[in-house]
Scaffold this active site. Sequence first.
Site, PDB file in Angstrom:
ATOM      1  N   LYS A  26      28.156  67.247  98.100  1.00  0.00           N
ATOM      2  CA  LYS A  26      29.605  67.605  98.300  1.00  0.00           C
ATOM      3  C   LYS A  26      29.854  68.953  97.652  1.00  0.00           C
ATOM      4  O   LYS A  26      30.617  69.989  97.974  1.00  0.00           O
ATOM      5  CB  LYS A  26      30.610  66.695  98.206  1.00  0.00           C
ATOM      6  CG  LYS A  26      30.770  65.948  96.765  1.00  0.00           C
ATOM      7  CD  LYS A  26      31.694  65.070  96.723  1.00  0.00           C
ATOM      8  CE  LYS A  26      31.599  64.168  95.244  1.00  0.00           C
ATOM      9  NZ  LYS A  26      32.370  65.003  94.246  1.00  0.00           N
ATOM     10  N   THR A  27      29.469  69.049  96.391  1.00  0.00           N
ATOM     11  CA  THR A  27      29.876  70.170  95.658  1.00  0.00           C
ATOM     12  C   THR A  27      29.163  71.429  96.216  1.00  0.00           C
ATOM     13  O   THR A  27      29.778  72.511  96.377  1.00  0.00           O
ATOM     14  CB  THR A  27      29.362  69.913  94.169  1.00  0.00           C
ATOM     15  OG1 THR A  27      29.391  68.530  93.563  1.00  0.00           O
ATOM     16  CG2 THR A  27      29.507  70.991  93.114  1.00  0.00           C
TER      17      THR A  27
ATOM     18  N   ASP B 132      38.396  68.464  95.498  1.00  0.00           N
ATOM     19  CA  ASP B 132      37.225  67.978  95.378  1.00  0.00           C
ATOM     20  C   ASP B 132      37.859  66.204  94.870  1.00  0.00           C
ATOM     21  O   ASP B 132      38.840  66.380  94.448  1.00  0.00           O
ATOM     22  CB  ASP B 132      36.333  68.634  94.096  1.00  0.00           C
ATOM     23  CG  ASP B 132      35.086  67.888  94.313  1.00  0.00           C
ATOM     24  OD1 ASP B 132      34.937  67.059  95.077  1.00  0.00           O
ATOM     25  OD2 ASP B 132      34.431  68.254  93.319  1.00  0.00           O
ATOM     26  N   GLU B 133      37.263  65.496  94.999  1.00  0.00           N
ATOM     27  CA  GLU B 133      37.282  63.902  94.588  1.00  0.00           C
ATOM     28  C   GLU B 133      38.839  63.571  95.068  1.00  0.00           C
ATOM     29  O   GLU B 133      39.695  63.199  94.250  1.00  0.00           O
ATOM     30  CB  GLU B 133      37.452  63.995  92.920  1.00  0.00           C
ATOM     31  CG  GLU B 133      36.145  64.492  92.356  1.00  0.00           C
ATOM     32  CD  GLU B 133      34.994  63.541  92.222  1.00  0.00           C
ATOM     33  OE1 GLU B 133      35.052  62.587  93.162  1.00  0.00           O
ATOM     34  OE2 GLU B 133      33.873  63.815  91.864  1.00  0.00           O
TER      35      GLU B 133
ATOM     36  N   GLN C  96      34.284  55.764  96.014  1.00  0.00           N
ATOM     37  CA  GLN C  96      34.227  56.461  94.477  1.00  0.00           C
ATOM     38  C   GLN C  96      35.508  56.339  93.895  1.00  0.00           C
ATOM     39  O   GLN C  96      35.687  57.083  92.802  1.00  0.00           O
ATOM     40  CB  GLN C  96      33.431  57.506  94.490  1.00  0.00           C
ATOM     41  CG  GLN C  96      31.982  57.369  94.910  1.00  0.00           C
ATOM     42  CD  GLN C  96      30.979  58.648  94.472  1.00  0.00           C
ATOM     43  OE1 GLN C  96      30.896  59.065  93.430  1.00  0.00           O
ATOM     44  NE2 GLN C  96      30.454  59.173  95.506  1.00  0.00           N
TER      45      GLN C  96
ATOM     46  N   ARG D 225      24.301  57.099  90.402  1.00  0.00           N
ATOM     47  CA  ARG D 225      24.013  58.040  89.427  1.00  0.00           C
ATOM     48  C   ARG D 225      22.645  58.371  89.432  1.00  0.00           C
ATOM     49  O   ARG D 225      22.210  59.398  88.984  1.00  0.00           O
ATOM     50  CB  ARG D 225      24.685  58.056  88.048  1.00  0.00           C
ATOM     51  CG  ARG D 225      26.272  57.795  87.873  1.00  0.00           C
ATOM     52  CD  ARG D 225      26.851  58.818  88.533  1.00  0.00           C
ATOM     53  NE  ARG D 225      27.429  58.627  89.985  1.00  0.00           N
ATOM     54  CZ  ARG D 225      27.511  59.136  91.004  1.00  0.00           C
ATOM     55  NH1 ARG D 225      27.665  60.398  90.693  1.00  0.00           N
ATOM     56  NH2 ARG D 225      28.054  58.878  92.264  1.00  0.00           N
TER      57      ARG D 225
END
Length: 651
Positions: free
Chosen positions: A32-33, A213-214, A244, A584
């Site tokens: 996504k980044t 983002d997020e 998340q 992670r």
Amino acid sequence: MEILDSLNPEQQEAVTKTDGYLLVLAGAGSGKTRVLTYKIAWLIEHKKVKSWDILAVTFTNKAAAEMKDRIEKLIGEVAKQVWMGTFHSFCARLLRRYGELLGYSRNFTIYDADDSKNLIKKIIKDKGLEIKIPPKGIAGKISKAKNNFILPDKYPIYDFQSNRIKEIYKLYQEALKSNNAMDFDDLLLNACKVFQESKEALGRFSFKYILVDEYQDTNKVQYELLKLLSKKYGNLTVVGDEDQSIYGFRGADIGNILHFEKDFPQIHIVRLEENYRSTQTILKAASAVVSNNKFRIGKELWTNNETGNKLSLYTARNANEEARKVVEVIKKYKRPLKDFTVLYRTNAQSRVIEEALRRENMPYIIVGGIRFYERKEIKDILAYLRVLMNPDDNISLARIINTPLRGIGPKTRRFLEDYAKKERVPIYFALKKVNKIKKIILRKQKVLKKFFKLMENHRCKLGKPAKLIENILNETGYLDMLREEEAIEAESRIENLNELIAGAGEYETLEDFIESVSLLTNIDEWDETQTRVTLMTTHNAKGLEFPIVFIAGLEEGLFPHSSSFYDEAELEEERRLFHVGLTRAKERVYLSYAQSRRGYSFCLPSRFIDEIPADTLEMSEELLPADFIEKMHADSHPAHRMGGTHRFNRR
DNA sequence: AGAAAGGTGATTTTT
DNA sequence: TCACCTTTCT
């Protein structure tokens, strides 16, 4: 267009769909980044959008800096002018400029949790209020209200306590204002107010393209901000993953992502479901766990990566043994230490792990915990700086007026405060008039005058922050105070202060320095080029990846935390947190729990362990005999941290 | 009146 | 481990 070549079809769609409202549901490790960086590059390069017409909101300053870096590598210098930062830093910048509309001057101070707590404590004491909840708890309730847009007047009363909290909330807001200070929540709330009140401000900050983002961790106020900011041009891309969402406790509203479709018209949705990070096994385990949640949109993550090893589970007798095992495994690998991270639910767990690492001379770095800028000596010096910048800031003044000791005790301070209140001036300016306060004896007046003069000297000519800190350390006697201390810790405090001076060296003005220090996030201080084992809470691990991940302390009551036992939504958040931890990992996951920990014996393994498919999990070799575990469960008194959830379902 | 020393209880996660 | 409160000393 070459920018798109390295992206998969869904990512390409997310990048090229620039106009209108777009929700990108991006699973863990789905790039996504990458999508966000490429999208900004695409906007500038291909759509010829001016870089200053783009706003990108990230979760940490570090993420913003990194993204900027990456875009710069793609398209060069122009990237520098994209507006990038966290919600809080964006709002702070806006409020420096437009805060006057709300009665703040541009040099307002940003209070952290500690300052807020002190202010609340002071209010309770001054007013002689009776309340059972500790200041920190009150701060939490007030914060929650603010995050949900509930102003003091609207705070619901249902009993004596809530009535008290309402009263304190009101006084707290008034005190903040008279101190010319805002807490973290105010930054968001006040930014909203500015936009609602000023067409000019809204016009100036209406960006043509906004990217977030997020998104799953935004709260109601941030949501409202986005609505306001995107209204004019209607181009908003939000990227998030409902699985998340782990910041519900600070107001993050998972509904923002679940209902995005309803709230914004003609919304377009793109799903990124290919995972580029983890092995198939890790992904399978993580997906199975999170599929137990009801509050989710749901997606199927898949990967082309190899199958990989099973997850391991280690049962330790106690926390020390658990820590030793973790270190033993790390040692066995003979890999660079930066490949490892140890995750845990609470900061307090780090200590035993630290000790174990230290015993083996293994370098480590802790992210979070007691942060650098929250250390006493650092906060003291920052308080000096804050008073220089904002003399209305009584909380910071209270911190330093007798540090180092000047003989200004509670009594003398009381007199000062009384005078300040009567004359309606900040306490700092009461210092100027000490000779008018008859109650203060002459000898004390002298001391106060000296202190005031010292501060005024600096306030008139604020130099560069690094030099200023140095002067203050010397002239106030703060450094001498530490030097005279025999304790070993005084030495490390001096080291910390030197580090502070070094850090300040990168800033030209005091304003810039204080601002960035106030808005620093935990992870901002973490440097991924370091060569040590990283220790942190699972919360802090969001957005990061490591080849090998340990998750320690998987006990009922700890992870999931006992405070979530009675609330289905909170329990789901714990599950998402565990899911974040698992995802992670690129190669390998080690899980562990201890049968006894800090006074609790007979701890049961986390229910989340049961939710991992059997064919993706293996027991570590030192597992205790099965009949022992069975007996242990039968004997245990689950009440202590079980919250009534009796479970005896271990294999 | 202020400082130092000694004892006690509590510890989710964070911008 | 630390922050906070009470007691005792200067």
